[in-house]
Design a protein around this motif. Structure first.
Motif, mmCIF file in Angstrom:
data_model
loop_
_atom_site.group_PDB
_atom_site.id
_atom_site.type_symbol
_atom_site.label_atom_id
_atom_site.label_comp_id
_atom_site.label_asym_id
_atom_site.label_seq_id
_atom_site.Cartn_x
_atom_site.Cartn_y
_atom_site.Cartn_z
ATOM 1 N N ARG A 35 -14.590 -30.341 -47.329
ATOM 2 C CA ARG A 35 -15.186 -31.402 -47.248
ATOM 3 C C ARG A 35 -14.588 -32.559 -46.207
ATOM 4 O O ARG A 35 -15.140 -33.025 -45.516
ATOM 5 C CB ARG A 35 -15.379 -32.232 -48.592
ATOM 6 C CG ARG A 35 -16.263 -31.452 -49.614
ATOM 7 C CD ARG A 35 -17.650 -32.782 -49.689
ATOM 8 N NE ARG A 35 -18.721 -31.954 -50.435
ATOM 9 C CZ ARG A 35 -19.946 -32.262 -50.126
ATOM 10 N NH1 ARG A 35 -20.432 -33.549 -49.774
ATOM 11 N NH2 ARG A 35 -20.985 -31.775 -50.844
ATOM 12 N N GLU A 36 -13.099 -32.483 -46.323
ATOM 13 C CA GLU A 36 -12.514 -33.206 -45.477
ATOM 14 C C GLU A 36 -12.659 -32.807 -43.954
ATOM 15 O O GLU A 36 -12.693 -33.590 -43.088
ATOM 16 C CB GLU A 36 -11.127 -33.166 -45.840
ATOM 17 C CG GLU A 36 -10.529 -34.032 -46.830
ATOM 18 C CD GLU A 36 -9.117 -33.839 -47.458
ATOM 19 O OE1 GLU A 36 -8.281 -33.327 -46.461
ATOM 20 O OE2 GLU A 36 -8.844 -34.041 -48.403
ATOM 21 N N LEU A 37 -12.911 -31.583 -43.782
ATOM 22 C CA LEU A 37 -13.185 -30.977 -42.605
ATOM 23 C C LEU A 37 -14.558 -31.301 -42.045
ATOM 24 O O LEU A 37 -14.918 -31.187 -41.036
ATOM 25 C CB LEU A 37 -12.596 -29.810 -42.446
ATOM 26 C CG LEU A 37 -11.158 -29.403 -42.640
ATOM 27 C CD1 LEU A 37 -10.941 -27.851 -42.797
ATOM 28 C CD2 LEU A 37 -10.450 -29.966 -41.357
ATOM 29 N N GLY A 38 -15.396 -31.697 -42.938
ATOM 30 C CA GLY A 38 -16.846 -32.101 -42.557
ATOM 31 C C GLY A 38 -17.741 -31.172 -42.746
ATOM 32 O O GLY A 38 -18.936 -31.297 -42.764
ATOM 33 N N THR A 39 -17.530 -30.143 -43.552
ATOM 34 C CA THR A 39 -18.451 -29.179 -44.145
ATOM 35 C C THR A 39 -18.895 -29.684 -45.483
ATOM 36 O O THR A 39 -18.262 -30.035 -46.404
ATOM 37 C CB THR A 39 -17.963 -27.857 -44.184
ATOM 38 O OG1 THR A 39 -17.503 -27.495 -43.247
ATOM 39 C CG2 THR A 39 -19.345 -26.831 -44.978
ATOM 40 N N ARG A 40 -20.251 -29.799 -45.623
ATOM 41 C CA ARG A 40 -21.006 -30.145 -47.167
ATOM 42 C C ARG A 40 -20.888 -29.085 -48.144
ATOM 43 O O ARG A 40 -21.831 -28.431 -48.359
ATOM 44 C CB ARG A 40 -22.221 -30.902 -46.720
ATOM 45 C CG ARG A 40 -22.225 -32.402 -46.704
ATOM 46 C CD ARG A 40 -23.290 -33.006 -45.910
ATOM 47 N NE ARG A 40 -24.621 -32.773 -46.718
ATOM 48 C CZ ARG A 40 -25.729 -33.071 -46.346
ATOM 49 N NH1 ARG A 40 -25.886 -33.448 -44.996
ATOM 50 N NH2 ARG A 40 -26.777 -32.786 -46.760
ATOM 51 N N GLN A 92 -16.310 -22.526 -43.628
ATOM 52 C CA GLN A 92 -16.444 -23.092 -42.279
ATOM 53 C C GLN A 92 -17.287 -22.072 -41.496
ATOM 54 O O GLN A 92 -17.850 -22.773 -40.548
ATOM 55 C CB GLN A 92 -15.051 -23.210 -41.883
ATOM 56 C CG GLN A 92 -14.342 -24.431 -42.299
ATOM 57 C CD GLN A 92 -13.170 -24.641 -41.638
ATOM 58 O OE1 GLN A 92 -12.032 -24.016 -41.716
ATOM 59 N NE2 GLN A 92 -13.100 -25.932 -41.069
#
Ligand SMILES: Cc1ncc(C[n+]2csc(CCOP(=O)(O)OP(=O)(O)O)c2C)c(N)n1
Ligand SMILES: Cc1ncc(C[n+]2csc(CCOP(=O)(O)OP(=O)(O)O)c2C)c(N)n1
Ligand code: SF4
Ligand code: SF4
Ligand code: SF4
Ligand code: SF4
Ligand code: SF4
Ligand code: SF4
Ligand SMILES: [Mg+2]
Ligand SMILES: [Mg+2]
Lengths: 194, 387, 83, 277, 277, 387, 83, 194
Positions: F308-313, F385
């Motif tokens: 999530r922090e890296l942008g993946t939902r 990812q």
């Protein structure tokens, strides 16, 4: 080896009580038809506690073609050696199917159209050994059922029995055949299809 | 009490009117089985009883009745390690008891054959009625991930053939092989052809072919199946159910464990096409295919023929290998057919596998019976016509 | 143990009797034998010694040995079991 | 000696069909009768008796008798019985097992139940064969006897159940045959009355699966053989040595007192409760 | 008395790391030494010896010694051994088991192996505890001893392995401690030389899991206890009765001859072959 | 050797820094368990050891060490029949030995709890390393078709909660319940909250409420769960592992067998939503969901947060009920997500179930490890990812 | 058994010795003791009676008792074991 | 109860040999932090045969937030009570992580930046009982690690130990704290983050 009759699918049940030699008979009959005559035969039988003196049953499906489903669905021929067996299985007989009973034991038949021979009494009285009733029955079948060829059955007995027992069994077989012939001389012509 | 049996070393082909269980014995002897340990249980008992009569008549045959099923499989493993082709036979409750040793045999790569004649149940259940309830157990019954081969047979001749097959595969891949029969198949008498031992393909485990000091018992190789000496032959190796290194010594080092496990799975996976045995009937142009095994495949066979007569383009895919699951074959029909039907005498154990690989491509219909009665051709026909 | 022969009646439930012959073989009074239907039957009730062997050894609980007095007194109660 | 059979009928399940499934002359039925008489004699209520049985013809008797009945798995009867007794020591727990059940597959549980002295009356119905599965040899099938799995004669020695029970530490060990039904009644009654593990071995004929294969023409012949062969323990020593080995002693072999596991366990619980006060 | 240790080294696996995994002072190592000496003494080759072991600390010795070695499952050693011996009677099969292994989970196989008289030398390394799993009581843990599963003292009686073996029919039954190593060497050598089932019980200390919980300060104390407590069988009867019960007899308890199963089986095969000619 | 333990009848809530195995004991006692029979095996042994200390201190508590695992489960079944809430604990090899009795308990509808702390393996395997290799075995290990409930836990508090849950479900549905733990969860120490016994929902089997003569032990009913008297309570019934009629007597009549089997399955099926326990993290808008259970769910939790922090939902669906398979929950995410990821410490045992219901709707990715090492958050993150 | 004290040398492989103390506790010659590293060591080799107790009882095969003559003759062979 | 320090995720390993009381120490430390201070703590340890006198290890993950992954990935603090342990685990220390050794046992440290105190020698010489080394170590940790609060640790000891053993353990704890304070008076300020 091409079997003499073309059989579509013939379903036969031998039924009675434990101790009447029904399972042996099923084996002998099946082996004769399969090994000597070249039919496809699937023989099954009842297992379980009934085998100890209770009900006993041996089924044969006989065909000139490979048999897919090995259990009878609607019987072409029911052989009943006890009243209970006759009552219980008669409803599995297909329309036009044949009923053969030991009429020394089955006193009430559910139909008037049946063959009756006193296998047990014959064995006891004519041969002095009640255990031979199953062979008497086999002899009768050899007369009554066209594709149960006497020669093949005898040959089957010869290969499967030890010489010690062979003679008496063949005698019983002969007795059954004679008696059946006597009572139902023209029966074989009754069969229309298998 | 037995009377004389003729010499066992028959060279010529012969036929027999035999029980399925009897055919298993014939198959086993043909495959070179010379060791049987077992414990009686309906409806597999005839296998032990006939073995008890036959094996002592062979020059090196050993029959032993053990104190239970755990002991039976223990003895079979021991005998196999000592170089014998070995087997046992049992049914549900006994099969459950064998689970720990099945895992041991899988881990230690001991070739052996277990015949499980399925009866109704869970638990004591229906000792004299047929069922197909042990299919997933045969795959998953022991703890831990493990490879296994599971075969089945649907008529008496196949009992013989698949027993030979079971021995061949077990020897080839150093794996326990489970042959799943059902009460009907085991207790039907039919004519079987016993082939000539010389002309039949019989496989025996490969022995090491180097001097003992150079022998690495579980060495990596292309095939993944290490050669297997017998105990006492000069190759002194260690056998253990613990995860082990290539020398056979216990290890818990992740990289060694990983290698071992990968090899165990690989040796089965990569020979998948050798292990997958299927039989197709009327499948080429089929729009609906019945996928069946064991006695139900016989009902299905009749149903398919009847359906064809009635105008349905039906086919039968009979599975003789149940695990590893014959995925490619099944997938082919999933692609080809508008529906596949999986009739089983359980609550749907193979149909799970079919559904798993189906991926929404076809419609998977199930037909289940768990009352101790065989599924009849008529029942299958009904589903076929609606599919 | 009462041994008054006059007092007892031996009866058999043929439905339950399996004809094993144990009662007949060991009965000291030769009271019992296997009949033509293969079931045990009383042939000479009078010689029963009320020893109880048959009752204790019938594996199918098919033989009842009763003293006559008892029969008279307990007819109704027993009846239930004989029905 | 009155009312014997009626008494038994009173303990049978009235909603079960009779006659039972056992073969003609099978001794298992006689044991059932003896057991019922013993329970009655002790004045036990049907409710407090739990009959736990194994798989085999012997185990089949559980379904017919109107106690609390548990028909377990093959060989594991005593493990269930142990759980039941420890869970509720007020119950009178009776284990009914065949020879195959108790000693082939179940031999270990037998040893451990005896060692623990768990409060169970264990009846082993020893017919020297696997009756139910069709006549395979059991670990009490005598040497050289025939069975479907010893078609050339049994090559293994057989167990002496009494000796095993003694070695495992059972405080009460007795043996009778179904022919010696007075003795049988007596030893079962005594066993039921005692705390702890009490073993009763009953020799019982199986003509169907054993007798036929071993030269007994009828089931009655097997009973006759018991008559000839069995001998009360205290008469045994009066025989010449070689004859002693031919005969099977019956009677009470061990009768000792030692606290049962459930009693000892209760004592511990008590002690701990005292201590924590 | 020379070359004792070098001899042992000669039989150890040179590609295994030493010292072995057993705790300091664990008697299992001494048994391994004795076994190796016995094999050597009889002139058996490494190739013809199969050592089959169970799961437990005791079983661990299988991996160290350069015979054919099979480390089986917990409790089932004798079943594997039976299969191996029947499959190849020329092999010298040795079963090494712990007390938990042989008598708790494996008790039944022990009885049956003895009854069958299968050609196996069975060594039970009895440390009265489950060593490997961390000190739970076993069926040989003496009454009132402490273990992780008997924190209030063991309430169950313990087995006498010798008595069990006798009752099951073993033709050779012997016992020693690891302290009495001459006796140990002697009885193992004798056992190995005999056909059939031969039982050797070895009392061996586990200080880590048993001693510590039961007032033995050091492993050496446990050896001292053997010294004090064990007594040769023939000296036992010379003691007053009550002292007899305190002491553990060691020596040979049974030594008889009867044909082993594999021998009897071979005879049958022979007979049948003759008959079929 | 034990020192004093304080009174066990605590009414107040308290906390403890406890092992997973210890939490199981706390949960069991809280649920009313008063009978434990077992046989030691790593890594479950602490459960038996702590029970050995605790139970004798309860007024009616019974601890017994049996001679093996077969005997242990036999004793547990006996005790449950005698009215006790009963349990055992084991690990792989012992679990394999229990299979016959699991089927018996399922067939006879005996409530009990089996904790299986999974270790590496098949066979003796890796006794002190974690794995999740017994998942399919828990479902299929015994012979014959049978219903069963399998739960799992992924941290120490859950060990307590799910043990209570296991007892509740077993009592409610008269079914054996298997709680699958892994070595990591069982051997981690964390703080747990032990709730007050009075405020916690505790379920006990329903007893018959009619006079004994009117009691039909296995009568059909809406719920499908017959009331269960204890042995000796005045309802004299017959218990058997054979297929039985409503009176409990053996039967092989197909219609009676069919009824019995259908009821056994129905009683679990129809209460599916009561049995299904799942936990969602960050799932609402997730495009990729990780489906995990046991210790791996903890790694997955961290991985999801990191993703999530890296942008993946990313989201996490944690399964606490493994069987009956929480199909509706899984299907929801299959529909919602472009991919679901199933990381497991086995060769893919739950992912099979996911694939079975996937029907081509989503992409099912697996991540497997069988070397005795836990799957790390980093490994899961990598797959997340890429998915 | 040879008891010539002069003839023997007792040596210990410290790598294999786990310091259980059995050898030291029972050595009749008081030849051995546990050193500060917890391993057995020879403290008075001269009093060794060559009784063999230590060799037979060391659970770790860490003690070797050799007669001097043997050492001289078999140096090479033995060397392999000591390496 | 709110813990005094906000800890992100702190990974600590106690390592050495069986018999040094490492497993007990891990439990006591974990219990103190979790129950007395209200941190989330996941403590794991080595099982298996090494536990019998071989290598021994106890790991703690400490955080103010619930802990998902319970095993250490990169250590913040490694405590080594044997040379082998120090060698084996040093590489798991994260960059900037701390190393604490028993310098009476660990003679070669893989770095010069470490804390060293002779716990075992202290226990043996000052307290006369070598088994108390783990409590000496705990005392040192209470000084060296800011969130290991002495009061909480003492309280933890009080609740978990029987009075019989309590006094000597508290004494050892005190000793460790004093010695650490003496050798590393200002250490607590070195910590930058947790
Ligand atoms: C695990 C398992 N193995 C085998 C069987 C099959 N089986 C049922 S009864 C029986 C033996 C019966 O012999 P015994 O215990 O002596 O009882 P009997 O029938 O002679 O009274 C066997 C082997 C089973 N039910 N379960
Ligand atoms: C089926 C099974 N149950 C339990 C275990 C766990 N286990 C391993 S060794 C052992 C007992 C060891 O005791 P013992 O046999 O006396 O050997 P020791 O370690 O004392 O030498 C147990 C219970 C197992 N491996 N397999
Ligand atoms: S003993 Fe019973 S069953 Fe046998 S014949 Fe007599 S009455 Fe009939
Ligand atoms: S009571 Fe005795 S005498 Fe009378 S019939 Fe029965 S056995 Fe014969
Ligand atoms: S087979 Fe034997 S044991 Fe079974 S009922 Fe018949 S006689 Fe009795
Ligand atoms: S735990 Fe006991 S049996 Fe195991 S190695 Fe240590 S001392 Fe030996
Ligand atoms: S007996 Fe062996 S291991 Fe023990 S102290 Fe002596 S040399 Fe070392
Ligand atoms: S041989 Fe005997 S005297 Fe010499 S060191 Fe060893 S134990 Fe001591
Ligand atoms: Mg029997
Ligand atoms: Mg032990």
């Amino acid at each position: 080896m091409k079997p003499p009759y073309e059989i579509q699918r013939f379903e036969l049940r031998l039924s009675g009580l434990g101790g009447q030699g029904i399972l042996t008979l099923g084996k002998v009959l099946g082996a004769g038809l399969a090994l000597e005559e070249g039919y496809f035969v699937a023989q099954t039988q009842s297992y379980g506690p009934e085998a100890r003196g209770g009900a006993s049953r041996s089924d044969l499906v006989i065909s000139s073609q490979p048999i897919s489903y090995p259990k009878p669905e609607q019987l072409d021929l029911l052989v009943a050696l006890s009243q209970e067996a006759c009552n219980q299985y008669y409803r599995h007989l297909k329309q036009g199917g044949y009923l053969l009973v030991d009429d020394s034991l089955v006193k009430q038949t559910p139909t008037n159209i049946y063959w009756g021979l006193p296998f047990t009494t014959l064995a006891k009285e004519k041969l002095g050994m009640v255990q031979a009733a199953n062979m008497v029955l086999l002899g009768a079948l050899a007369h009554l059922v066209p594709f149960v060829v006497p020669r093949a059955m005898k040959k089957g007995l010869e290969t499967s029995l030890s010489p010690k027992f062979l003679e008496s069994n063949l005698k019983a077989f002969q007795l059954g055949m004679t008696q059946a012939k006597k009572k139902y001389p023209n029966v074989q012509t009754q069969w229309t299809s298998f | 009490m037995p009377t004389k049996v003729k010499k066992n070393h028959r060279k010529e082909e012969r036929s027999l009117f035999a029980l399925g269980n009897e055919a298993v014995v014939e198959g086993a002897l043909l495959a070179g089985c010379s060791f049987f340990a077992g414990y009686p249980i309906t409806p597999s008992t005839e296998i032990a009883e006939i073995m008890a009569e036959r094996l002592p008549r062979l020059p090196d045959g050993v029959f032993i009745q053990m104190e239970d099923e755990i002991a039976s499989l223990g003895a079979v493993i021991g005998a196999s390690l000592a170089g014998r082709k070995s087997m046992t036979a049992t049914s549900g409750p006994g099969f459950s008891l064998m689970q720990e040793h099945i895992g041991y045999a899988s881990m230690t790569e001991v070739p052996l054959v277990i015949v499980n004649v399925m009866r109704g149940g869970p638990s004591t259940g229906l000792p004299t009625s047929p069922a197909q309830g042990d299919v997933q157990q045969a795959r998953w019954g022991t703890h831990g991930d493990h490879p296994i081969i599971v075969l089945s047979a649907s008529n008496v001749q196949e009992c013989l053939d698949m027993t030979v097959r079971a021995f061949n595969l077990s020897e080839k891949y150093r794996s326990p092989v489970i042959l799943l029969l059902d009460e009907i198949t085991a207790h039907t008498r039919e004519k079987i052809q016993i082939p000539n031992r010389e002309t039949y393909e019989i496989f025996s485990r490969i022995k090491p072919s180097m001097p003992p000091e150079w022998f690495v018992p579980y060495e990596e190789s292309m095939r993944g199946v290490p050669p297997m000496p017998a105990l006492g032959e000069g190759y002194r190796f260690h056998v253990t159910g613990l995860t082990h290194d290539v020398n056979g010594y216990p290890t818990s080092r992740p990289e060694e464990v990983e290698k071992l496990m990968q090899r165990l799975f690989r040796k089965i996976d990569q020979f998948f096409y050798d292990i997958q045995i299927i039989e197709e009937t009327a499948c080429e142009d089929a729009e609906v295919v019945v996928i069946a095994y064991g006695c139900v495949a016989r009902s299905a066979h009749l149903a398919v023929l009847q359906a064809r007569e009635l105008g349905t383009r039906a086919g039968l895919l009979k599975l003789k290998t149940l695990f590893p699951f014959p995925r490619p074959a099944v997938e082919r029909f999933i692609r080809q057919c508008r529906a596949v039907i999986v009739p089983e005498m359980n609550m749907g154990q193979m149909s799970r596998e079919v559904k798993r690989v189906n991926n929404g491509l076809s419609s998977v219909r199930t037909l289940n019976r768990i009352d101790g009665q065989i599924i009849t051709p008529a029942e299958i026909l009904k589903v076929l016509q609606k599919a | 143990m009462a041994k008054d022969k006059q007092q007892v009646v031996v009866s058999i439930y043929p439905d339950w009797c399996k004809g094993c012959g144990i009662c007949a073989a060991f009965c000291p009074g030769e009271v019992l034998e296997l009949g033509p239907d293969g079931k045990a039957r009383v042939v000479q009730g009078a010689t029963c010694r009320n020893c109880g062997f048959c009752e204790h050894h019938c594996p199918d609980f098919a033989i009842v040995v009763k003293t006559k007095r008892r029969i008279a007194n307990n007819r109704e109660v027993d009846h239930a079991h004989e029905g | 000696m009155a009312e014997v059979t009626q008494l038994i009928h009173h303990y049978l399940r009235h909603n079960k069909r009779f006659p039972h499934v056992l073969c003609p002359g099978c001794g298992h039925g006689i044991v059932l009768g003896s057991l019922v008489r013993s329970v009655h004699q002790l004045g036990l209520t049907k409710d407090e008796v739990v009959l736990v049985a194994g798989i085999g013809c012997s185990g089949r008797i559980a379904v017919y008798v109107d106690f609390n009945t548990v028909h377990t798995t093959h060989g594991r009867t005593l493990t269930f019985a142990t759980g039941i007794k420890m869970a509720n020591p007020r119950l009178k727990v009776i284990a009914v097992m065949g020879d195959g059940d108790a000693l082939s597959i179940g031999g270990n549980h037998f040893l451990h139940a005896a060692r623990r002295n768990i409060g169970v009356t264990a009846l082993i119905l020893n017919n020297n064969i696997y009756g139910m599965t069709g006549g395979q040899s059991s670990s009490t099938t005598a040497e050289n006897c025939y069975s479907t799995t010893s078609p050339y004669g049994q090559q293994e020695q057989s167990f002496d159940i009494v000796e095993l029970a003694k070695a495992a530490g059972a405080p009460y060990v007795a043996r009778s045959t179904v022919l010696h039904v007075k003795l049988l009644d007596r030893i079962i009654t005594t066993a039921l009355a005692r705390p702890g593990f009490n073993l009763v071995e009953v020799l019982t004929p199986c003509h169907t699966q054993f007798g036929r294969k071993n030269k007994f023409k009828t089931t009655v012949d097997m009973y006759k053989w018991y008559k000839k062969n069995a001998i009360p323990l205290d008469s045994l020593s009066k025989l010449p040595q070689e004859e002693q080995n031919q005969r099977t002693p019956i009677g009470i072999f061990v009768e000792e007192n030692r606290p049962s596991l459930e009693e000892r366990y209760a004592a511990i619980t008590c002690r701990l409760e005292e201590a924590s006060k």
